[in-house]
Design an enzyme around this catalytic site. Structure first.
Site, PDB file in Angstrom:
ATOM      1  N   HIS A  11       0.819  -1.203   0.000  1.00 21.63           N
ATOM      2  CA  HIS A  11       0.000   0.000   0.000  1.00 21.63           C
ATOM      3  C   HIS A  11       0.854   1.255   0.000  1.00 21.63           C
ATOM      4  O   HIS A  11       0.421   2.305  -0.431  1.00 21.63           O
ATOM      5  CB  HIS A  11      -0.977  -0.005   1.177  1.00 21.63           C
ATOM      6  CG  HIS A  11      -2.050  -1.013   1.023  1.00 21.63           C
ATOM      7  ND1 HIS A  11      -3.048  -0.884   0.092  1.00 21.63           N
ATOM      8  CD2 HIS A  11      -2.272  -2.194   1.648  1.00 21.63           C
ATOM      9  CE1 HIS A  11      -3.848  -1.939   0.154  1.00 21.63           C
ATOM     10  NE2 HIS A  11      -3.400  -2.745   1.086  1.00 21.63           N
ATOM     11  N   ARG A  14       1.637   3.721  -3.185  1.00 24.33           N
ATOM     12  CA  ARG A  14       0.900   4.925  -3.570  1.00 24.33           C
ATOM     13  C   ARG A  14       1.607   6.189  -3.112  1.00 24.33           C
ATOM     14  O   ARG A  14       1.408   7.258  -3.653  1.00 24.33           O
ATOM     15  CB  ARG A  14      -0.514   4.894  -2.982  1.00 24.33           C
ATOM     16  CG  ARG A  14      -1.387   3.835  -3.639  1.00 24.33           C
ATOM     17  CD  ARG A  14      -2.747   3.847  -3.019  1.00 24.33           C
ATOM     18  NE  ARG A  14      -2.672   3.001  -1.816  1.00 24.33           N
ATOM     19  CZ  ARG A  14      -3.639   2.863  -0.945  1.00 24.33           C
ATOM     20  NH1 ARG A  14      -4.763   3.506  -1.088  1.00 24.33           N
ATOM     21  NH2 ARG A  14      -3.509   2.083   0.089  1.00 24.33           N
TER      22      ARG A  14
END
Length: 115
Positions: A11, A14
């Site tokens: 994650h 990003r």
């Protein structure tokens, strides 16, 4: 360490420029852990082709939160069911195009090797 499963997820990709994607890291992690643990992948799974690519790269299963959330937003529980069925149909088509008749037969030989 005694884990039964590992989830490969990035994650942070990003927010961090230049990090490795989950799918890119998957083969090295599979090589490292072997068959001792279940290996799941999260991130970037948006189609049945993505599921096939992840399975061919060493994942045992894919986490498909984005598809489920989009399905939920579009149609509630029925939308989630439909989204999962769409992924399943896309996986079936991808497998057929690769000459694969069952999920356990998906392997690294179904990936295009980089030159």
């Amino acid at each position: 360490m005694g884990a039964d499963a590992v989830v490969v997820s990035n994650h942070g990709d990003r927010q961090l420029d230049g990090t490795c994607s989950s799918i890119a890291a998957l083969p090295r992690i599979r090589d490292s852990v072997g068959d001792r643990v279940e290996l799941l992948v999260d991130g970037g799974i948006r189609s049945g082709q993505d599921v096939m690519r992840a399975l061919a790269s060493g994942a045992r299963a894919c986490l498909v939160g984005r598809a489920a959330v989009y399905g939920l937003a579009a149609g509630g529980e029925a939308g989630v069911t439909r989204a999962i069925r769409i992924l399943g149909r896309e996986l079936d088509v991808s497998m057929a195009l690769c000459g694969v008749s069952d999920v356990p037969a998906i392997g690294p030989d179904h990936l295009l090797a980089p030159e």
